[in-house]
Design an enzyme around this catalytic site. Sequence first.
Site, PDB file in Angstrom:
ATOM      1  N   TRP A   1       0.872  -1.186   0.000  1.00  0.00           N
ATOM      2  CA  TRP A   1       0.000   0.000   0.000  1.00  0.00           C
ATOM      3  C   TRP A   1       0.907   1.233   0.000  1.00  0.00           C
ATOM      4  O   TRP A   1       1.796   1.344   0.848  1.00  0.00           O
ATOM      5  CB  TRP A   1      -0.869  -0.053   1.262  1.00  0.00           C
ATOM      6  CG  TRP A   1      -1.773   1.111   1.475  1.00  0.00           C
ATOM      7  CD1 TRP A   1      -2.702   1.581   0.612  1.00  0.00           C
ATOM      8  CD2 TRP A   1      -1.852   1.938   2.646  1.00  0.00           C
ATOM      9  NE1 TRP A   1      -3.372   2.639   1.186  1.00  0.00           N
ATOM     10  CE2 TRP A   1      -2.859   2.887   2.415  1.00  0.00           C
ATOM     11  CE3 TRP A   1      -1.170   1.979   3.867  1.00  0.00           C
ATOM     12  CZ2 TRP A   1      -3.215   3.861   3.350  1.00  0.00           C
ATOM     13  CZ3 TRP A   1      -1.512   2.937   4.795  1.00  0.00           C
ATOM     14  CH2 TRP A   1      -2.519   3.866   4.542  1.00  0.00           C
TER      15      TRP A   1
ATOM     16  N   ASP B   1      -0.165  -5.386   9.349  1.00  0.00           N
ATOM     17  CA  ASP B   1      -1.241  -4.473   8.969  1.00  0.00           C
ATOM     18  C   ASP B   1      -2.441  -5.343   8.623  1.00  0.00           C
ATOM     19  O   ASP B   1      -2.433  -6.062   7.628  1.00  0.00           O
ATOM     20  CB  ASP B   1      -0.805  -3.627   7.754  1.00  0.00           C
ATOM     21  CG  ASP B   1      -1.858  -2.604   7.362  1.00  0.00           C
ATOM     22  OD1 ASP B   1      -3.036  -2.815   7.673  1.00  0.00           O
ATOM     23  OD2 ASP B   1      -1.493  -1.594   6.728  1.00  0.00           O
TER      24      ASP B   1
ATOM     25  N   LYS C   1     -13.047  -0.663   7.313  1.00  0.00           N
ATOM     26  CA  LYS C   1     -13.435  -1.464   6.160  1.00  0.00           C
ATOM     27  C   LYS C   1     -14.477  -2.502   6.561  1.00  0.00           C
ATOM     28  O   LYS C   1     -15.503  -2.617   5.922  1.00  0.00           O
ATOM     29  CB  LYS C   1     -12.226  -2.190   5.564  1.00  0.00           C
ATOM     30  CG  LYS C   1     -11.047  -1.282   5.254  1.00  0.00           C
ATOM     31  CD  LYS C   1     -11.169  -0.586   3.933  1.00  0.00           C
ATOM     32  CE  LYS C   1      -9.982   0.354   3.736  1.00  0.00           C
ATOM     33  NZ  LYS C   1      -9.967   1.076   2.519  1.00  0.00           N
TER      34      LYS C   1
HETATM   35  N1  PMP Z   1      -3.239  -0.332   5.290  1.00  0.00           N
HETATM   36  C1  PMP Z   1      -3.643  -0.855   4.125  1.00  0.00           C
HETATM   37  C2  PMP Z   1      -2.945  -2.077   3.618  1.00  0.00           C
HETATM   38  C3  PMP Z   1      -4.691  -0.266   3.397  1.00  0.00           C
HETATM   39  O1  PMP Z   1      -5.088  -0.812   2.253  1.00  0.00           O
HETATM   40  C4  PMP Z   1      -5.319   0.891   3.910  1.00  0.00           C
HETATM   41  C5  PMP Z   1      -6.462   1.570   3.202  1.00  0.00           C
HETATM   42  N2  PMP Z   1      -6.485   1.510   1.852  1.00  0.00           N
HETATM   43  C6  PMP Z   1      -4.854   1.397   5.115  1.00  0.00           C
HETATM   44  C7  PMP Z   1      -3.826   0.766   5.779  1.00  0.00           C
HETATM   45  C8  PMP Z   1      -5.434   2.646   5.711  1.00  0.00           C
HETATM   46  O2  PMP Z   1      -6.682   2.448   6.125  1.00  0.00           O
HETATM   47  P1  PMP Z   1      -7.436   3.373   7.137  1.00  0.00           P
HETATM   48  O3  PMP Z   1      -8.575   3.932   6.371  1.00  0.00           O
HETATM   49  O4  PMP Z   1      -7.903   2.412   8.172  1.00  0.00           O
HETATM   50  O5  PMP Z   1      -6.514   4.391   7.657  1.00  0.00           O
END
Ligand code: PMP
Length: 443
Positions: free
Chosen positions: A172, A253, A289
């Site tokens: 990411w 993560d 999510k």
């Molecule tokens: N880590 C990963 C691997 C993600 O895909 C995302 C969101 N696309 C995040 C962290 C960040 O998510 P959040 O909206 O919970 O800050």
Amino acid sequence: MSSGKIIVTFQKYLKFTLQKSKNIIQISSPIIKRNYHHGSSFWASVEMGPPDPVYGLTEAYRACKNPKKVNLSIGTYQDDNGKPYVLPCVRKAEKLLDSMRLNKDYCVPEGEEQYREKAQQIILGRDSPHIKNKLTAATQTVSRTGACRLAFDFIGLFYTGTKKLFVPKPTWGNHLQVARHAGLSFDYYRYYDYKTFGLDYKGLMEDVSRIPDQGIILFHGCAHNPTGVDPSRSQWEEMSDLVRKKRLLVLFDLAYQGFASGHFEVDSFAVRRFVEDGNNCMIVQSFCKNMGLYGDRPGGLIIITKKKEIAEKVQSQLRNLTIPMYLTPPIHGARIAQKILSDSGLRDEWKREFKLIADRIISIRRILRSKLIKEGSIRNWDHIVHQNGMFCFTGLTKSQVKKLQTEHSIYMSESGRISVGQLNTKNVDYVAHAIHLITRYIK
Ligand code: PMP
């Protein structure tokens, strides 16, 4: 404003002389005597920042006038009509909370204890000895992005091992930015095999074995973003052994817990296994999510320790890092998550509702693949159904992605990643047709 001199006098305390000459206003008073540059500013040398790749796409999508336009760039789940979806259990929890007439006081910097306990349990298990024996430090964060930042800052201040972060290639994109801003250097380990559209397990193991002892490694606990490719259970087990031998610090993560299999326990297999194996783990999580609480930002950082006294010290330092950053976390989303997790009826509803989401994502993957075949594509699109979670790494090249955007108003990140959560039965024909048109002569 006309040129000249304007004198404003406040007899007792202030005397402002606003003298507009050569763009300079002079202010004089018994209290303030400074020069203010009018028309230029301290920020005049700031250059326009580069557009963020993801938000830039969304802006371009919004500006696009084509009624058939499709945005596949953002990792949010939408219903079959392409509308943001609020889970019914979330609506119920909100109603219940509303009827409780709770006040809006600050919570403590680490977030409410009940929220933190429930949030840890969903990852580590309700009977986790680490939770029971108070071997964890856990703090509510501004979702996972905030949790990553807090984790990296904590590492920067307190980690005594090798302060270098190793991330999967690709990962990411924001992981790297957050690490950079926290002053943490990073490198990649091999992860994705662009030829097989699967995991480069051999490359991964080779690279991990080369990481300096006590280095730091980041894993996506499940439903890897952007590739949708996860290690198998036996591969995770071997990885856990290797990581333990090398005494690496592991940052998990867990962005998409539930999205890979539709089951929260199944998707926390890797984290639980690494923790049980005695690895040093930090875990970032959120309910943005899997409860669809995107804008509410309930998240968390969990740090596993070996002793209760260590956990207490770590907890105190997390608090001290949080206070100068944002003082206390937002309460609304955390209350919803806590309500759902602590009420058995709501929790069961959530699991059922969430399973429908996960299943719909799986089914739309199948539909996309079969539509491509129906279009007459001779390419192998099996990876669409083999990959997990919210994202599919299509294998489309940068120039194909560009063509999709300019010729068909279909927006996706230039890596060829699409968010399956934004595909639906109304737009999938159009997307499959367009993908086929731009790929049909290339095997
Ligand atoms: N880590 C990963 C691997 C993600 O895909 C995302 C969101 N696309 C995040 C962290 C960040 O998510 P959040 O909206 O919970 O800050």
